[in-house]
Design an enzyme around this catalytic site. Structure first.
Site, mmCIF file in Angstrom:
data_model
loop_
_atom_site.group_PDB
_atom_site.id
_atom_site.type_symbol
_atom_site.label_atom_id
_atom_site.label_comp_id
_atom_site.label_asym_id
_atom_site.label_seq_id
_atom_site.Cartn_x
_atom_site.Cartn_y
_atom_site.Cartn_z
ATOM 1 N N ASP A 240 -12.700 -9.754 -4.464
ATOM 2 C CA ASP A 240 -11.641 -9.594 -3.248
ATOM 3 C C ASP A 240 -12.618 -9.815 -1.893
ATOM 4 O O ASP A 240 -13.319 -8.856 -1.769
ATOM 5 C CB ASP A 240 -10.991 -8.430 -3.414
ATOM 6 C CG ASP A 240 -9.989 -8.339 -2.374
ATOM 7 O OD1 ASP A 240 -9.934 -8.804 -1.251
ATOM 8 O OD2 ASP A 240 -8.960 -7.658 -2.586
ATOM 9 N N ASP B 28 0.958 -1.101 0.017
ATOM 10 C CA ASP B 28 0.110 -0.120 -0.094
ATOM 11 C C ASP B 28 0.738 1.101 0.102
ATOM 12 O O ASP B 28 1.969 1.359 0.779
ATOM 13 C CB ASP B 28 -0.937 -0.187 1.193
ATOM 14 C CG ASP B 28 -1.882 -1.037 1.256
ATOM 15 O OD1 ASP B 28 -2.319 -1.434 0.256
ATOM 16 O OD2 ASP B 28 -2.487 -1.657 2.461
ATOM 17 N N HIS C 141 -11.969 -9.788 2.008
ATOM 18 C CA HIS C 141 -11.297 -9.439 2.933
ATOM 19 C C HIS C 141 -12.118 -9.863 4.525
ATOM 20 O O HIS C 141 -12.948 -9.141 4.892
ATOM 21 C CB HIS C 141 -10.913 -8.034 3.287
ATOM 22 C CG HIS C 141 -9.992 -7.320 2.460
ATOM 23 N ND1 HIS C 141 -9.953 -7.341 1.080
ATOM 24 C CD2 HIS C 141 -8.810 -6.666 2.741
ATOM 25 C CE1 HIS C 141 -8.677 -6.701 0.613
ATOM 26 N NE2 HIS C 141 -8.112 -6.574 1.547
#
Length: 312
Positions: free
Chosen positions: A226, A106, A228
């Site tokens: 995705d 990130d 999480h």
């Protein structure tokens, strides 16, 4: 009488010509027009999942998902209805879940070029990977031991991973630690679908044969999902009209007049496509959508296989 004989001869010649021409358009349905093959091998590759600031275009996040020596089974069935045409259906699939690896970077600060946060997940599994391809080949050039032509088809490819455990460095090293071992952190899947065009060639000398194929598409649609798990968030992206390049080569030896053993190498590159992203909060049920170039999807992979081909 003489006129009648001439007329009969002309009708016979004309009929034979018409029959010969019509025979050219009758497809070959004999068993020897069908070829099938089965092979086993390994799949390697890497996918990228990216997040961007839609206002500035700055990259905020990149997850690299690797595929490492996943066992595959590949099959092919082709029919040659005419000497100038081949219809083909082929595909491959992972035989079981395999080994992977994931790294998440990130860039939370616009004031520094390097990453601010990183997590590494060696305990990443490839849940599945598969592909199917339907195509037609038109042979424009043919000789005694070669042929070359063009191809067009449709292809879909899918990948899925789960990352567990791992370690992290956050906020430029301010927070360092490990995730719980064996606990799911992130699950990720991709799907690519596209029509394509390409070139194909075949060359044979005695009992040795070599085939090459090049594929190109400017019309790739890609989807990803995705999960999480710890944050209970889902991210879904869709991109359109990105590019694809693919190439394969196989070489084989005829052990009988109908059976050939062969080895093949195939490479595929799905260039990064950009599009919007949807975020779903699994706890509250709230959703948000960011349009423009908020997300990116990319993949490159290759397979190495060996097997047996048989012409009936």
């Amino acid at each position: 009488m003489k006129k009648h004989a001439i007329a009969v001869m002309m009708i016979a010649v004309f009929s034979e010509s018409v029959y010969a021409e019509s025979a050219l358009f009758i497809p070959d349905v004999s068993p020897d027009s069908v070829t099938t093959s089965l092979s086993v091998g390994v799949l390697n590759g890497k996918s990228r999942e990216l997040v961007y600031d839609t206002d500035t275009g700055r990259k905020l996040s990149q997850l690299d998902w690797k595929i490492k020596n996943v066992a595959t089974l590949q099959g092919d069935l082709s029919w040659e209805p005419y000497s100038f045409m081949t219809l083909d259906a082929r595909g491959w699939t992972s035989l079981a879940s395999g080994s992977g690896h994931m790294v998440d970077h990130d860039w939370m600060s616009s004031e520094q070029p390097g990453w601010t946060d990183r997590s590494i997940h060696p305990d990443t599994s490839v849940n599945y990977a598969n592909e199917y391809d339907l195509n037609v080949k038109g042979w424009l050039l043919q000789g005694d031991n070669y042929k070359a032509g063009v191809t067009a088809g449709y292809q879909e490819t899918r990948f899925s991973w789960t990352a567990r455990g791992g370690s992290y460095i956050y906020d430029n090293g301010r927070y360092i630690g490990n995730f719980p071992h064996g606990v799911r952190g992130i699950g990720y899947s991709q799907r690519f679908e596209m029509p394509y065009i390409g070139l194909a060639g075949d060359y044979r000398i005695n009992d040795f044969e070599c085939n090459v194929l090049f594929k190109y598409s400017d019309w790739v649609n890609a989807h990803d999902n995705d999960e999480h798990y710890m944050r209970k968030l889902t991210f879904r992206e869709k991109t359109e009209n990105s590019r694809y390049y693919g190439a394969s080569i196989d070489a084989g030896y005829y052990i009988t007049s109908n059976a050939k053993i062969f080895a093949e190498f195939a490479y595929s590159k799905y260039e990064e496509g950009k599009g919007g992203t949807q975020i779903i909060d699994k706890t509250s049920g709230d959703t948000a959508y960011f349009g423009g170039d908020a997300a990116g999807i990319a993949n490159n992979n290759y397979t190495v296989t060996a097997g047996l081909q048989y012409r009936f």
